[in-house]
Design a protein around this motif. Structure first.
Motif, mmCIF file in Angstrom:
data_model
loop_
_atom_site.group_PDB
_atom_site.id
_atom_site.type_symbol
_atom_site.label_atom_id
_atom_site.label_comp_id
_atom_site.label_asym_id
_atom_site.label_seq_id
_atom_site.Cartn_x
_atom_site.Cartn_y
_atom_site.Cartn_z
ATOM 1 N N UNK A 188 0.835 -1.199 0.000
ATOM 2 C CA UNK A 188 0.000 0.000 0.000
ATOM 3 C C UNK A 188 0.873 1.254 0.000
ATOM 4 N N UNK A 189 0.322 2.334 -0.507
ATOM 5 C CA UNK A 189 1.016 3.615 -0.473
ATOM 6 C C UNK A 189 1.103 4.160 0.942
ATOM 7 N N UNK A 190 2.011 5.088 1.130
ATOM 8 C CA UNK A 190 2.263 5.683 2.440
ATOM 9 C C UNK A 190 0.994 6.278 3.049
ATOM 10 N N UNK A 191 0.235 7.058 2.284
ATOM 11 C CA UNK A 191 -0.971 7.713 2.817
ATOM 12 C C UNK A 191 -2.034 6.697 3.216
ATOM 13 N N UNK A 192 -2.185 5.639 2.430
ATOM 14 C CA UNK A 192 -3.147 4.598 2.791
ATOM 15 C C UNK A 192 -2.726 3.904 4.084
ATOM 16 N N UNK A 193 -1.438 3.629 4.233
ATOM 17 C CA UNK A 193 -0.950 3.021 5.466
ATOM 18 C C UNK A 193 -1.240 3.933 6.658
ATOM 19 N N UNK A 194 -0.901 5.208 6.531
ATOM 20 C CA UNK A 194 -1.107 6.157 7.635
ATOM 21 C C UNK A 194 -2.585 6.260 8.006
ATOM 22 N N UNK A 195 -3.464 6.313 7.009
ATOM 23 C CA UNK A 195 -4.900 6.423 7.275
ATOM 24 C C UNK A 195 -5.412 5.183 8.009
ATOM 25 N N UNK A 196 -5.094 3.997 7.498
ATOM 26 C CA UNK A 196 -5.575 2.763 8.126
ATOM 27 C C UNK A 196 -5.058 2.624 9.556
ATOM 28 N N UNK A 197 -3.789 2.942 9.767
ATOM 29 C CA UNK A 197 -3.204 2.817 11.106
ATOM 30 C C UNK A 197 -3.796 3.849 12.062
ATOM 31 N N UNK A 198 -4.025 5.065 11.593
ATOM 32 C CA UNK A 198 -4.567 6.095 12.488
ATOM 33 C C UNK A 198 -6.023 5.828 12.849
ATOM 34 N N UNK A 199 -6.752 5.116 11.993
ATOM 35 C CA UNK A 199 -8.177 4.864 12.239
ATOM 36 C C UNK A 199 -8.452 3.489 12.841
ATOM 37 N N UNK A 200 -7.515 2.547 12.737
ATOM 38 C CA UNK A 200 -7.762 1.173 13.151
ATOM 39 C C UNK A 200 -7.895 0.991 14.656
ATOM 40 N N UNK A 201 -8.877 0.197 15.045
ATOM 41 C CA UNK A 201 -9.139 -0.127 16.453
ATOM 42 C C UNK A 201 -9.745 -1.515 16.491
ATOM 43 N N UNK A 202 -9.151 -2.412 17.282
ATOM 44 C CA UNK A 202 -9.661 -3.780 17.350
ATOM 45 C C UNK A 202 -9.598 -4.341 18.751
ATOM 46 N N UNK A 203 -9.722 -5.651 18.875
ATOM 47 C CA UNK A 203 -9.744 -6.314 20.179
ATOM 48 C C UNK A 203 -8.479 -6.075 20.992
ATOM 49 N N UNK A 204 -7.353 -5.913 20.327
ATOM 50 C CA UNK A 204 -6.084 -5.697 21.040
ATOM 51 C C UNK A 204 -5.740 -4.222 21.203
ATOM 52 N N UNK A 205 -6.642 -3.335 20.788
ATOM 53 C CA UNK A 205 -6.420 -1.912 20.989
ATOM 54 C C UNK A 205 -6.240 -1.148 19.694
ATOM 55 N N UNK A 206 -5.734 0.072 19.868
ATOM 56 C CA UNK A 206 -5.556 0.984 18.745
ATOM 57 C C UNK A 206 -4.399 0.535 17.865
ATOM 58 N N UNK A 207 -4.594 0.662 16.568
ATOM 59 C CA UNK A 207 -3.562 0.298 15.602
ATOM 60 C C UNK A 207 -2.309 1.157 15.793
ATOM 61 N N UNK A 208 -2.502 2.423 16.167
ATOM 62 C CA UNK A 208 -1.350 3.307 16.364
ATOM 63 C C UNK A 208 -0.471 2.827 17.514
ATOM 64 N N UNK A 209 -1.053 2.160 18.524
ATOM 65 C CA UNK A 209 -0.252 1.611 19.626
ATOM 66 C C UNK A 209 0.633 0.462 19.143
ATOM 67 N N UNK A 210 0.143 -0.299 18.189
ATOM 68 C CA UNK A 210 0.907 -1.390 17.581
ATOM 69 C C UNK A 210 2.128 -0.830 16.844
ATOM 70 N N UNK A 211 1.896 0.211 16.051
ATOM 71 C CA UNK A 211 3.006 0.862 15.348
ATOM 72 C C UNK A 211 3.984 1.469 16.339
ATOM 73 N N UNK A 212 3.473 2.185 17.323
ATOM 74 C CA UNK A 212 4.332 2.836 18.314
ATOM 75 C C UNK A 212 5.177 1.802 19.072
ATOM 76 N N UNK A 213 4.551 0.721 19.526
ATOM 77 C CA UNK A 213 5.281 -0.308 20.259
ATOM 78 C C UNK A 213 6.389 -0.919 19.426
ATOM 79 N N UNK A 214 6.121 -1.151 18.154
ATOM 80 C CA UNK A 214 7.134 -1.743 17.284
ATOM 81 C C UNK A 214 8.271 -0.760 17.033
#
Length: 180
Positions: free
Chosen positions: A128-154
C-alpha cells in the motif's frame, strides 16, 4: 506441525518482539533472510474490524528482516504453539512455517517458527502507499487496541534494538500528526 520433541525457536518481527505472551528460555536478536517486515495485512480482529480494517505487519517475500528469536523448551513447545495459533491465526492470514534464522550475536543458524503472510488470503494488502498506510493505522481499532499503539510499540522496540527504520519512523510521525 508435528509434536515437538526439541526446543522450539519462534521468530518475532512485530508485536511478538515486545509482547511475546509466552514463556521462553532465551531471547536473541536474529535475522530472517528472504522476507521483510511490511504493513501488508488488513487487520479484522486485533487492530481493526472487517468494516474498518487496521493494518498489521506480515513477513512478505524479498529482502531480510531483523527481529527477535525466542527459544522455548521442548516441554513448553506444544503449549506455546497452541497459544501462537490462537493469537496469530485468528483469520488464517499467515502460513506458519519453519525457516532458518541467523542469531546475530553468534552467527549460528537455528530453525524457527515464522508467520509468513499468505498472499492468496483476502486480508493480504500488498504494498500500500504511504498515505493509505497512515490512514488505516490512524483509524484502526480492534480487540487488542488501537492500531497506532501497535506501530508505536514496534517503532520503540526497534529503537531499543538499535534499529532505525526510516519508513516506520516517518509513518509514526505521520500517524501521530493525525491524532487529536
Amino acid at each position: 506441525m508435528q509434536p515437538f520433541t526439541q526446543d522450539l525457536w519462534v521468530f518475532g518481527y512485530g508485536s511478538l518482539m515486545w509482547r511475546p505472551g509466552f514463556e521462553f528460555e532465551e531471547r536473541r536478536e536474529a535475522r530472517l533472510y528472504g522476507y521483510h517486515r511490511g504493513f501488508c495485512v488488513y487487520s479484522h480482529v486485533h487492530r481493526g474490524t472487517p468494516e474498518k480494517p487496521g493494518l498489521v505487519f506480515g513477513l512478505d517475500r524479498g529482502g531480510a528482516c531483523r527481529g527477535a528469536a525466542f527459544r522455548v523448551t521442548a516441554e513448553k513447545a506444544t503449549e506455546t504453539y497452541a497459544y501462537l495459533q490462537a493469537r496469530e491465526q485468528v483469520t488464517s492470514v499467515y502460513l506458519d512455517v519453519l525457516r532458518p534464522v541467523k542469531l546475530l550475536d553468534t552467527g549460528a543458524r537455528v530453525t524457527a517458527l515464522c508467520f509468513i503472510v499468505d498472499r492468496a488470503h483476502a486480508q493480504y494488502a500488498g504494498k500500500l502507499g504511504f498515505e493509505d498506510q497512515a490512514r488505516l493505522i490512524s483509524e484502526g481499532q480492534g480487540q487488542s487496541g488501537a492500531n497506532l499503539d501497535y506501530l508505536k510499540g514496534t517503532v520503540e522496540h526497534l529503537r531499543e534494538m538499535g534499529i532505525r527504520d526510516a519508513h516506520l519512523e516517518a509513518l509514526w510521525h505521520a500517524v501521530s500528526q493525525r491524532l487529536p
